[in-house]
Every structure is written in structure tokens, then in C-alpha cells.
Design an enzyme around this catalytic site. Structure first.
Site, PDB file in Angstrom:
ATOM      1  N   LYS A 266       0.842  -1.201   0.000  1.00 27.91           N
ATOM      2  CA  LYS A 266       0.000   0.000   0.000  1.00 27.91           C
ATOM      3  C   LYS A 266       0.883   1.259   0.000  1.00 27.91           C
ATOM      4  CE  LYS A 266      -4.366   0.920   2.327  1.00 27.91           C
ATOM      5  NZ  LYS A 266      -5.128   0.517   3.494  1.00 27.91           N
TER       6      LYS A 266
ATOM      7  N   GLY B 280      26.752  19.100  35.161  1.00 28.10           N
ATOM      8  CA  GLY B 280      25.627  19.950  35.532  1.00 28.10           C
ATOM      9  C   GLY B 280      26.079  21.378  35.766  1.00 28.10           C
TER      10      GLY B 280
ATOM     11  N   CYS C 221      32.878  15.838  35.480  1.00 30.29           N
ATOM     12  CA  CYS C 221      32.828  17.300  35.428  1.00 30.29           C
ATOM     13  C   CYS C 221      32.232  17.890  36.717  1.00 30.29           C
ATOM     14  CB  CYS C 221      32.088  17.751  34.166  1.00 30.29           C
ATOM     15  SG  CYS C 221      32.553  19.415  33.679  1.00 30.29           S
TER      16      CYS C 221
ATOM     17  N   HIS D  92      34.778  15.098  30.012  1.00 30.76           N
ATOM     18  CA  HIS D  92      33.587  14.291  29.736  1.00 30.76           C
ATOM     19  C   HIS D  92      34.003  12.980  29.070  1.00 30.76           C
ATOM     20  CE1 HIS D  92      30.367  17.037  30.932  1.00 30.76           C
ATOM     21  NE2 HIS D  92      31.257  17.974  30.669  1.00 30.76           N
TER      22      HIS D  92
ATOM     23  N   GLU E 263      32.474  10.356  28.764  1.00 30.79           N
ATOM     24  CA  GLU E 263      31.399   9.652  28.047  1.00 30.79           C
ATOM     25  C   GLU E 263      31.446   9.855  26.527  1.00 30.79           C
ATOM     26  OE1 GLU E 263      31.120  12.317  29.985  1.00 30.79           O
ATOM     27  OE2 GLU E 263      29.353  13.529  29.600  1.00 30.79           O
TER      28      GLU E 263
HETATM   29  N1  GLN Z   1      29.208  23.818  36.066  1.00 32.21           N
HETATM   30  C1  GLN Z   1      30.534  23.302  36.062  1.00 32.21           C
HETATM   31  C2  GLN Z   1      31.493  24.206  35.317  1.00 32.21           C
HETATM   32  O1  GLN Z   1      31.083  25.056  34.574  1.00 32.21           O
HETATM   33  C3  GLN Z   1      30.560  21.906  35.494  1.00 32.21           C
HETATM   34  C4  GLN Z   1      30.212  21.833  34.036  1.00 32.21           C
HETATM   35  C5  GLN Z   1      29.826  20.468  33.562  1.00 32.21           C
HETATM   36  O2  GLN Z   1      29.498  19.583  34.338  1.00 32.21           O
HETATM   37  N2  GLN Z   1      29.820  20.291  32.267  1.00 32.21           N
HETATM   38  O3  GLN Z   1      32.682  24.085  35.427  1.00 32.21           O
END
Ligand code: GLN
Length: 540
Positions: free
Chosen positions: A231, A363, A390, A516, A518
Site C-alpha cells: 500500500k 551539571g 565534570c 567528559h 562519556e
Molecule cells: N558547572 C561546572 C562548570 O562550569 C561543570 C560543568 C559540567 O558539568 N559540564 O565548570
């Protein structure tokens, strides 16, 4: 072989229909993977039709993770999928946004490049888009570039991009361009039949703007029925063998095999006049198999600020799953909002005892930071494997300074600018920066690892390159006091100016990184810090 495009590269355009979230990124990555396995030099580009210059200023809870490239691009998270599938590092140029395109056009207009002309979407904006694509293909000497357009056909924002694709087909010819349209065949419970109307309508919408798809990748729960395929083929005017069922797979890494089992490469090769149309799987199949058969699981608590949308930590999740699969363990993630451990919520920390490891991801800002510190401290005192990334590195230091070094008012100046003990502080070069876009310490930097440390054992190397995205760092005025109390800073960068790894030799596994980790993890090749963390957690 038919003559190639003037720059030698061919282009596959992937568009989306019906609705977002169908897994266009996985279809794009899987198509690129198949072509790579057939021996072609491929790469991917993500087009994001929003007006932001890049993804760096967007809320991760609304848009998902910001993926950082080696060259410091703050990119859409799909770039991460491309890197994980084709194991090829992308640059920031591989993520094109409306903001970037218009910025370049306006800068050129101000320089007088279009002197005397009225600057318009066609041809000036579309030329800018085409040039951006061609430049990458030329510079990287690609045989084939797979270009994914974000959003859904019919969106106002994506029109100039689709128009540029249409023009490229006209200019380069049909053997040098190919359109894959990703749609959905939903099943309504009562009838149990796969519905084709949404696909029909979305193809109509695509044709209205001048694009006839060559291949339809139809998302569905169960394999697309022959009826539905017929279809769709008839109404969309796409050959039946080019209507590909993208049914649910046990792992995203299995999708290339799902596509290939239906002749995807052959369909592409015929249309693009390619000579090689057989994938040489190598160890890819062994790797993908490891994501489908598990002997037990490892429970990881991810304690962070943005857990309401797990996509905000998508690379962390994949890095954990790579490490798990390599030892035959399924990773069960418990997403925990760090605010839970604040304002009298300390008793909830005991829930972490049910987990095999605690991970504190990246964060920004005060909200939820005390909860992350509480979790880092709990993992330390209870000997639970801990991996900090981080923000999770910085807050592990603050927690250690407060609880072990007895600097009770220690903090990061990000969270308390007036703290008496700024154990984590603004990097000096960040002091006079006021713009928020692209101004952090970004991208890949060399990291020197001290010998005879946990880090040296984890990496088996004296130097690694990892990606960064931060404004704050460990304040080395506190190096002696944390050392005296048992915290080892075991790696540095920028000739010792900043610390990159912390560890506690007497703990089962207490390890945190300023970078990072990851973003460097791949299926079959887990990033070493994740690998060591998951192995330690699996021993629980
Ligand atoms: N807020 C923290 C800084 O600016 C860590 C940054 C993050 O975890 N990417 O250094």
C-alpha cells in the site's frame, strides 16, 4: 561506474515525517554504518533548523544532551550517535543550524560580498547551505555524506534546507543524491492493523516541496506487513523493495542488520550506481550481539540535575551500556534527582545502598548541587564505587573538603561566589567572559597521567586526550590539604595548570574526571574510566 558529482562525493538526505522521535538519528547512523562496512568513506551531518547558533545555550531537559566535539563544538546529541556508530570523530561543522547559516550570510552581506544584490533565501541562504555541505565533503574527501535534517516535513523552519537538498539533486544528478524519508506505521490496538495513511500524507507533503523519496524507512513495533508495504509503495510511488521496515530491535546497534536484511545497501547502490554493495561485518556483529545477550545486570544510580529527561545524559547512558556489554552485564540505570537528598532528604541516601555504583554526571548551577555532594560523600563513606564527571568531579572535591578536611564552608564559587574556601573556582581566563555561547573551556585537551596511580592503571597510558566543557576547576591552593587527607589528584593538563582526575587509593573505586569521558566511548570499546567503574560495580 557512472561519473561522480563534481566534488567526487555523493549525498544521502534523511528527512522525517509524521512526528518527531522516530529515531531518524539511528536510521542515519545505521545507513552510514552499512556504507562504511561496504568500504566507503562516509560521514554524517546533522541539520538543526532552530535559530540558535549551536546547541550550547539550550536546556538539556528540553533538548537533550549537548554533545562536545574534539574541536570544541557544542552540538546536537545526534552527533554522538554518529560517532558511536561509525567511530569517526566529527567537527563542529557537522552540525548546521539556521542560526549559523544566517550568521554567515549576514556577515558576508556586511562585508559587501553580495554588493548590489537583494539577499534572499533563494539563492543566497540555500547556496550557503549547499556550500557548507560540499565543503565538509571535499575537505574530508568523503565518498558519501549522509545528511540528516532535524524536525518534521512541513515545519516552516526546515524549508530552506529541504529546498537546498532539492537543488542539489538537480545540480548533481540522481545518481549522486538519494532521499530517505523516515515515517511511522502505527497500530491502533482495536484493529491491530498497521496504518499507512500517516506515511502517505507525509510523502505528499515532501513531494509538494519538490522531493520524491527514494527509500522509505518505516518505523513500526513489529515487522511491516506485506500488505502495508504494498500500500505504501503504491501511494508513495516508491518501489516495494525500497520500503524498509524499521521495526523495534533489541539494541540500536542492531539496526544496520535490520536494514540490511531487507536489502538496504542494494537499494542504495542501484540508485546511486555504487560498485560495492556488500557489507563486511568484521567484528561489528560480535559487538552488536553483546548488546542482546546478558548474564546478569549491574545497577547504577545516576544522581543528577536533569534526570526528568534521560536524553540529557544520553552519552553517559551509552558509555555505561558499552562497559556493561563488554563484560556481559546489562546496565540498569536508576535516574535519581539529586534534589531528593536535600532539605531533610538525607535519609533517602540509603537507597543508594541498593545500587552497585553511583555516577554523578555534568551539571550547572546551584539547584540540586548539595544533593550531588551528599551522594558523593555517601558513596565515599560506604565504599560504593563512584564515578564523577565534570560537575560530579568538582562536587566530590567540595564534599571531601567539607567532610574530611573539615573545611566546613568549602564550596565552588559557581554555587557560592563568596565562599571562604573556594576549593573549586572560576578558571582565570573565564573571569572577563560575559557571553554565554561557546565561551567555556571546550573540546579536546591533552591529559598527563601520573604513574603508579589508579588512573594510570585505568588508562594504561601516560597521556590521553579527552573533551571538556566547563568554566570552573579545582583550586590548587588546596592541593596540599586534600592530599594530606587522602585524596590524590592523579592527572593534569595545560602543563599542570589544571587538575583532571581525582582518586582515593583506599576506596573500592572512587574516581572522578574533570573531562567528559562519556563522549569517547564506543560500542566494543568502552571508555576506560567507565569500563573500570562498571567492573568495580559488577563486583558488588
Ligand atoms: N558547572 C561546572 C562548570 O562550569 C561543570 C560543568 C559540567 O558539568 N559540564 O565548570
Amino acid at each position: 561506474m557512472q561519473s561522480k558529482a563534481q566534488n567526487g562525493s555523493k549525498f544521502i538526505f534523511v528527512t522525517g515525517g509524521v512526528m518527531s522521535g522516530l529515531g531518524k538519528g539511528v536510521t542515519t547512523s545505521s545507513t552510514a554504518k552499512l556504507l562504511q562496512l561496504a568500504g566507503y568513506r562516509v560521514s554524517c551531518v546533522k541539520i538543526d533548523p532552530y535559530v540558535n547558533y549551536d546547541a550550547g545555550t539550550m536546556n538539556p531537559v528540553a533538548h537533550g544532551e549537548v554533545f562536545v566535539t574534539d574541536d570544541g563544538g557544542e552540538c546536537d546529541m545526534d552527533i554522538g550517535n554518529y560517532e558511536r556508530f561509525i567511530d569517526t570523530a566529527m567537527t563542529k561543522d557537522h552540525n548546521i543550524t539556521t542560526g549559523r547559516v544566517y550568521n554567515n550570510v549576514i556577515l558576508a552581506e556586511r562585508e559587501g560580498k553580495y554588493l548590489g544584490q537583494c539577499v534572499q533565501i533563494i539563492p543566497h541562504v540555500t547556496d550557503e547551505i549547499k556550500n557548507a555541505l560540499r565543503n565538509i565533503a571535499n575537505e574530508e574527501k568523503l565518498d558519501i555524506m549522509v545528511v540528516e535534517c532535524g524536525g518534521t516535513v512541513g515545519d516552516i523552519e526546515s524549508l530552506p534546507f529541504l529546498e537546498a537538498f532539492r537543488q542539489m539533486e538537480l545540480e548533481l544528478g540522481q545518481s549522486n543524491t538519494l532521499f530517505i524519508h523516515v515515517t511511522l506505521a502505527p497500530v491502533l490496538d482495536v484493529v491491530g492493523e498497521q496504518k499507512t495513511k500517516p506515511t502517505q500524507h507525509s510523502v505528499q507533503e515532501l513531494r509538494r516541496i519538490g522531493i520524491q523519496p527514494d527509500i522509505l524507512a518505516v518505523r513500526c513495533k513489529m515487522q511491516l506487513s506485506d500488505d502495508a508495504r504494498r500500500k505504501i509503495s503504491l501511494f508513495a510511488s516508491v518501489e516495494e523493495k525500497c520500503v524498509i521496515s524499521c521495526h523495534d530491535a533489541p539494541s540500536i546497534y542492531k539496526v544496520p542488520e535490520v536494514l540490511e536484511s531487507q536489502g538496504m545497501l542494494k537499494a542504495i547502490s542501484e540508485r546511486m550506481v555504487l560498485r560495492r554493495s556488500t557489507p563486511h561485518w568484521g567484528n561489528w556483529r560480535t559487538v552488536t550481539e553483546s548488546f542482546t545477550k546478558y548474564g546478569g545486570s549491574v545497577r547504577i544510580a545516576v544522581v543528577g540535575k536533569y534526570v526528568t529527561l534521560p536524553d540529557s545524559y544520553v552519552s553517559v547512558y551509552h558509555a555505561l551500556s558499552h562497559a556493561g556489554a563488554s563484560i556481559g552485564k546489562k546496565i540498569e540505570v536508576q535516574w535519581i534527582d539529586s534534589e531528593r537528598f536535600e532539605n531533610g532528604g538525607l535519609s533517602s541516601l540509603s537507597m543508594l545502598k541498593d545500587c552497585d555504583g553511583v555516577l554523578a554526571p555534568g551539571g550547572f548551577g546551584r539547584r540540586g548541587s548539595e544533593g550531588i555532594m551528599a551522594a558523593a560523600n555517601f558513596a565515599r563513606t560506604k565504599n560504593i564505587p563512584y564515578l564523577g564527571i565534570c560537575f560530579g568531579f568538582q562536587l566530590a572535591i567540595v564534599a571531601f573538603a567539607r567532610h574530611v578536611c573539615k573545611l566546613h564552608d568549602a564550596n565552588s564559587t559557581e554555587l557560592d561566589p563568596n565562599t571562604k574556601n573556594p576549593v573549586v573556582d572560576f578558571m582565570p581566563e573565564q573571569r572577563n567572559v560575559h557571553d554565554m555561547g561557546g565561551t567555556m573551556r571546550l573540546g579536546s585537551h591533552d591529559i598527563a597521567i601520573a604513574p603508579k596511580t589508579v588512573a594510570a592503571r585505568v588508562y594504561g597510558l601516560t597521556e590521553v586526550k579527552r573533551r571538556h566543557r566547563h568554566r570552573y576547576e579545582f583550586n590548587q591552593k588546596y592541593l596540599d590539604i586534600v592530599n594530606e587527607n587522602g585524596l590524590v589528584l592523579s592527572a593534569h593538563s595545560d602543563s599542570g595548570r589544571r587538575m583532571e582526575i581525582l582518586e582515593m587509593p583506599n576506596h573500592r573505586f572512587y574516581f572522578a574526571v574533570q573531562y567528559h569521558a562519556e563522549f569517547n566511548s564506543r560500542p566494543g570499546k568502552p571508555e576506560q574510566a567507565f569500563d573500570a567503574f562498571v567492573k568495580a560495580a559488577a563486583k558488588s
